[in-house]
Design a protein around this motif. Structure first.
Motif, PDB file in Angstrom:
ATOM      1  N   ALA A   1       0.612  -1.065  -0.103  1.00  0.00           N
ATOM      2  CA  ALA A   1       0.098   0.049   0.064  1.00  0.00           C
ATOM      3  C   ALA A   1       0.891   1.290  -0.066  1.00  0.00           C
ATOM      4  O   ALA A   1       0.463   2.315  -0.416  1.00  0.00           O
ATOM      5  CB  ALA A   1      -0.777   0.176   1.343  1.00  0.00           C
ATOM      6  N   ASP A   2       1.936   1.087   0.587  1.00  0.00           N
ATOM      7  CA  ASP A   2       2.877   2.323   0.505  1.00  0.00           C
ATOM      8  C   ASP A   2       3.761   2.598  -0.759  1.00  0.00           C
ATOM      9  O   ASP A   2       4.455   3.761  -0.793  1.00  0.00           O
ATOM     10  CB  ASP A   2       3.996   2.314   1.695  1.00  0.00           C
ATOM     11  CG  ASP A   2       4.793   0.953   1.503  1.00  0.00           C
ATOM     12  OD1 ASP A   2       4.126  -0.066   1.564  1.00  0.00           O
ATOM     13  OD2 ASP A   2       6.145   1.321   1.504  1.00  0.00           O
ATOM     14  N   ASN A   3       3.453   1.812  -1.478  1.00  0.00           N
ATOM     15  CA  ASN A   3       4.222   1.989  -2.823  1.00  0.00           C
ATOM     16  C   ASN A   3       3.603   3.118  -3.830  1.00  0.00           C
ATOM     17  O   ASN A   3       2.658   3.552  -3.750  1.00  0.00           O
ATOM     18  CB  ASN A   3       4.151   0.746  -3.736  1.00  0.00           C
ATOM     19  CG  ASN A   3       4.877  -0.418  -3.016  1.00  0.00           C
ATOM     20  OD1 ASN A   3       4.646  -1.739  -3.487  1.00  0.00           O
ATOM     21  ND2 ASN A   3       5.809  -0.007  -1.983  1.00  0.00           N
ATOM     22  N   LEU A   4       4.644   3.412  -4.828  1.00  0.00           N
ATOM     23  CA  LEU A   4       4.345   4.609  -5.789  1.00  0.00           C
ATOM     24  C   LEU A   4       4.923   4.038  -7.318  1.00  0.00           C
ATOM     25  O   LEU A   4       6.055   3.321  -6.935  1.00  0.00           O
ATOM     26  CB  LEU A   4       4.684   5.814  -5.605  1.00  0.00           C
ATOM     27  CG  LEU A   4       4.050   6.616  -4.362  1.00  0.00           C
ATOM     28  CD1 LEU A   4       4.626   7.940  -4.168  1.00  0.00           C
ATOM     29  CD2 LEU A   4       2.701   6.867  -4.537  1.00  0.00           C
ATOM     30  N   LEU A   5       4.241   4.117  -8.105  1.00  0.00           N
ATOM     31  CA  LEU A   5       4.878   3.582  -9.418  1.00  0.00           C
ATOM     32  C   LEU A   5       5.216   4.574 -10.506  1.00  0.00           C
ATOM     33  O   LEU A   5       4.403   5.521 -10.661  1.00  0.00           O
ATOM     34  CB  LEU A   5       3.784   2.572 -10.077  1.00  0.00           C
ATOM     35  CG  LEU A   5       3.210   1.272  -9.419  1.00  0.00           C
ATOM     36  CD1 LEU A   5       2.441   0.704 -10.323  1.00  0.00           C
ATOM     37  CD2 LEU A   5       4.313   0.758  -8.713  1.00  0.00           C
ATOM     38  N   ASP A   6       6.294   4.503 -11.130  1.00  0.00           N
ATOM     39  CA  ASP A   6       6.686   5.448 -12.208  1.00  0.00           C
ATOM     40  C   ASP A   6       5.730   5.267 -13.242  1.00  0.00           C
ATOM     41  O   ASP A   6       5.027   4.087 -13.481  1.00  0.00           O
ATOM     42  CB  ASP A   6       8.120   5.059 -12.744  1.00  0.00           C
ATOM     43  CG  ASP A   6       8.623   5.658 -14.086  1.00  0.00           C
ATOM     44  OD1 ASP A   6       9.088   6.858 -13.652  1.00  0.00           O
ATOM     45  OD2 ASP A   6       8.341   5.129 -15.086  1.00  0.00           O
ATOM     46  N   LYS A   7       5.516   6.286 -14.259  1.00  0.00           N
ATOM     47  CA  LYS A   7       4.196   5.999 -14.787  1.00  0.00           C
ATOM     48  C   LYS A   7       4.418   4.676 -16.281  1.00  0.00           C
ATOM     49  O   LYS A   7       3.552   4.455 -16.604  1.00  0.00           O
ATOM     50  CB  LYS A   7       4.234   7.290 -15.859  1.00  0.00           C
ATOM     51  CG  LYS A   7       5.309   7.748 -16.659  1.00  0.00           C
ATOM     52  CD  LYS A   7       5.230   9.246 -17.078  1.00  0.00           C
ATOM     53  CE  LYS A   7       6.313   9.621 -18.011  1.00  0.00           C
ATOM     54  NZ  LYS A   7       6.005  10.997 -18.894  1.00  0.00           N
ATOM     55  N   ASN A   8       5.759   4.458 -16.309  1.00  0.00           N
ATOM     56  CA  ASN A   8       5.969   3.376 -17.211  1.00  0.00           C
ATOM     57  C   ASN A   8       6.070   2.166 -16.747  1.00  0.00           C
ATOM     58  O   ASN A   8       6.631   1.079 -17.289  1.00  0.00           O
ATOM     59  CB  ASN A   8       6.921   3.766 -18.171  1.00  0.00           C
ATOM     60  CG  ASN A   8       6.973   5.030 -19.025  1.00  0.00           C
ATOM     61  OD1 ASN A   8       5.997   4.840 -19.408  1.00  0.00           O
ATOM     62  ND2 ASN A   8       7.907   5.972 -19.015  1.00  0.00           N
ATOM     63  N   TYR A   9       5.841   1.892 -15.334  1.00  0.00           N
ATOM     64  CA  TYR A   9       6.127   0.660 -14.592  1.00  0.00           C
ATOM     65  C   TYR A   9       5.377  -0.646 -15.308  1.00  0.00           C
ATOM     66  O   TYR A   9       6.162  -1.571 -15.648  1.00  0.00           O
ATOM     67  CB  TYR A   9       5.634   0.886 -13.126  1.00  0.00           C
ATOM     68  CG  TYR A   9       6.105  -0.213 -12.463  1.00  0.00           C
ATOM     69  CD1 TYR A   9       7.208  -0.480 -11.675  1.00  0.00           C
ATOM     70  CD2 TYR A   9       5.319  -1.753 -12.081  1.00  0.00           C
ATOM     71  CE1 TYR A   9       7.665  -1.522 -10.761  1.00  0.00           C
ATOM     72  CE2 TYR A   9       5.312  -2.487 -11.304  1.00  0.00           C
ATOM     73  CZ  TYR A   9       6.539  -2.664 -10.666  1.00  0.00           C
ATOM     74  OH  TYR A   9       6.930  -3.565  -9.724  1.00  0.00           O
ATOM     75  N   ILE A  10       4.104  -0.486 -15.397  1.00  0.00           N
ATOM     76  CA  ILE A  10       3.403  -1.849 -15.963  1.00  0.00           C
ATOM     77  C   ILE A  10       3.734  -1.870 -17.602  1.00  0.00           C
ATOM     78  O   ILE A  10       3.868  -3.056 -17.748  1.00  0.00           O
ATOM     79  CB  ILE A  10       1.899  -1.554 -15.720  1.00  0.00           C
ATOM     80  CG1 ILE A  10       1.423  -1.288 -14.344  1.00  0.00           C
ATOM     81  CG2 ILE A  10       1.161  -2.704 -16.501  1.00  0.00           C
ATOM     82  CD1 ILE A  10       0.079  -1.124 -14.159  1.00  0.00           C
TER      83      ILE A  10
END
Length: 429
Positions: free
Chosen positions: A142-151
């Motif tokens: 829940a504390d994560n954040l993803l770079d916009k190109n992660y997926i």
């Protein structure tokens, strides 16, 4: 007696160096590989993914994670977000649902831990969303954040045939203090100087807590998430490697997570990790050794995991115990103190200096090579390079306590409510 101690310490040093020499070789492989740009076919099949988030009282951070998922440069219709609000007493479920996630609450005080929550949600998806036919499950905290190109980046590696993939683990609060920086620097080292060379050599990587993708058929083969030791991530890695799985690494998929900032929090978390590593080795050590001897396809990966989950801390603890025993024997007059005390004192100090020096070099190399990807002021990057060995040395008492203490899973409070834009803007001079 002094010659025995000197020979003992020399033997332990040689043994340690022999067992972990391959990780020095890993670093040279990483240096070479980091200069290359991987060639990937960009015209690729877009897979359908279910994002799994196990959350316990995460109302402060859950919203920002979901927003960062919603901002992905990936077809939105191919990504569904599932949140299991696990034994929550706050507004986690409400906030997650408001942000667009599919939420289910779970209340079970007997089966406590992330593994049970993941299994609950996997079975829910298989029962209620089977028609979606997800290709893979992306597991996040829940504390994560993803770079916009992660997926999109994870999808590229997924299409290369890897059924389990880990990613580049960065920190969203690296600059808070020496504790959060210690965690952050180790995870960067783990990504680029362990998993990158493993990937280069076609050996298996290892997942680390969060930010990993699993092909849906693996959970069907396993019967859900079946790993419930204190370190369910490394247990999952080891169990899959023993089966012959090659876990991949996607260095262009960047994830940010929050690290503990107090020593008390860090002590409890790393105590659980240390105990969990002992549990994994106890449960899987025999199979790992068998894999080293007989698993031709994954022999070295089995050795790598065996070295990862146990020997370093045990060798260190054993060496300290032997030297301390002779030191105390000298103080209390059981043996000649004039001879043995100086020898053991020098041996302990020399071991500490070697350990500290090696860790400093690892931290320095990681800081220099990952400089632009560490989101902190320049002076803090330099300062925390010097405190990194101190952070790592504190693992020694933790590992010793973990040998004897009963350890249970305890949640870590997350309070850094940054957006992905806040983290990326936090590069100051």
């Amino acid at each position: 007696m002094s010659s025995f101690i000197e020979n003992f310490n020399l033997f332990m040093f040689i043994l340690f160096a022999f067992m972990y020499l391959y990780q020095i070789i890993y670093m040279f492989i990483a240096f070479k590989e980091k200069r290359k740009q991987r060639q990937v076919n960009h015209n690729q099949h877009k897979n359908r993914f279910a994002v799994l988030i196990a959350a316990r009282n995460e109302e402060v951070v859950i919203g920002q994670l979901i927003k960062s998922i919603k901002k992905q440069n990936y077809p939105k219709e191919l990504v569904d977000i599932f949140v299991v609000a696990d034994n929550c007493t706050d507004k986690t479920a409400m906030i997650a649902e408001r942000e667009g996630a599919i939420v289910r609450e779970r209340f079970n005080k007997e089966q406590v831990g992330k593994g049970y929550a993941l299994d609950f949600m996997i079975k829910f998806i298989e029962n209620e969303y089977a028609h979606k036919q997800y290709d893979g499950y992306l597991v996040l905290d829940a504390d994560n954040l993803l770079d916009k190109n992660y997926i999109a980046e994870m999808n590229k590696t997924f299409n290369e045939g890897y059924r389990v993939i880990t990613s580049y683990r960065n920190s969203k609060n690296f600059d808070h203090n020496w504790i959060s920086a210690g965690y952050g620097l180790w995870f960067l080292h783990e990504a680029e100087y362990l998993n990158l060379p493993r990937m280069t050599l076609k050996n298996s990587c290892a997942i680390s807590g969060t930010g990993f993708l699993v092909k849906a058929e693996i959970f069907k083969e396993n019967g859900g998430w079946i790993h419930h030791l204190l370190t369910e991530d490394i247990e999952f890695s080891v169990s899959q490697i023993i089966k012959g799985e090659k876990i991949g690494y996607c260095r262009n998929a960047v994830l940010y997570d929050e690290q503990p900032v107090t020593f008390k929090q860090s002590w409890h978390q790393r105590l659980r990790w240390a105990k969990g590593f002992y549990q994994v080795f106890s449960n899987y050590g025999k199979s790992l050794i068998s894999g080293v001897l007989f698993n031709k396809g994954n022999r070295f990966s089995c050795y790598d995991m065996a070295m990862t989950v146990m020997p370093a801390m045990l060798i260190t603890c054993f060496s300290i115990a032997v030297n301390s025993s002779f030191y105390l024997a000298g103080i209390f007059g059981i043996i000649d103190g004039k001879e043995i005390i100086p020898v053991t004192t020098f041996a302990i100090l020399k071991s500490f200096c070697w350990y500290f020096g090696i860790l400093f070099i690892l931290g320095l190399i990681t800081t220099i090579t990952e400089w632009k990807r560490i989101h902190s002021s320049n002076w803090k990057k330099i300062l925390y390079t010097f405190t990194f060995p101190l952070f790592m040395v504190t693992y020694i008492p933790i590992a010793i306590v973990a040998l004897f203490k009963k350890v249970e899973w305890k949640p870590i409070a997350h309070t850094v409510a940054k957006s992905i834009d806040d983290v990326l803007d936090n590069v100051k001079n």
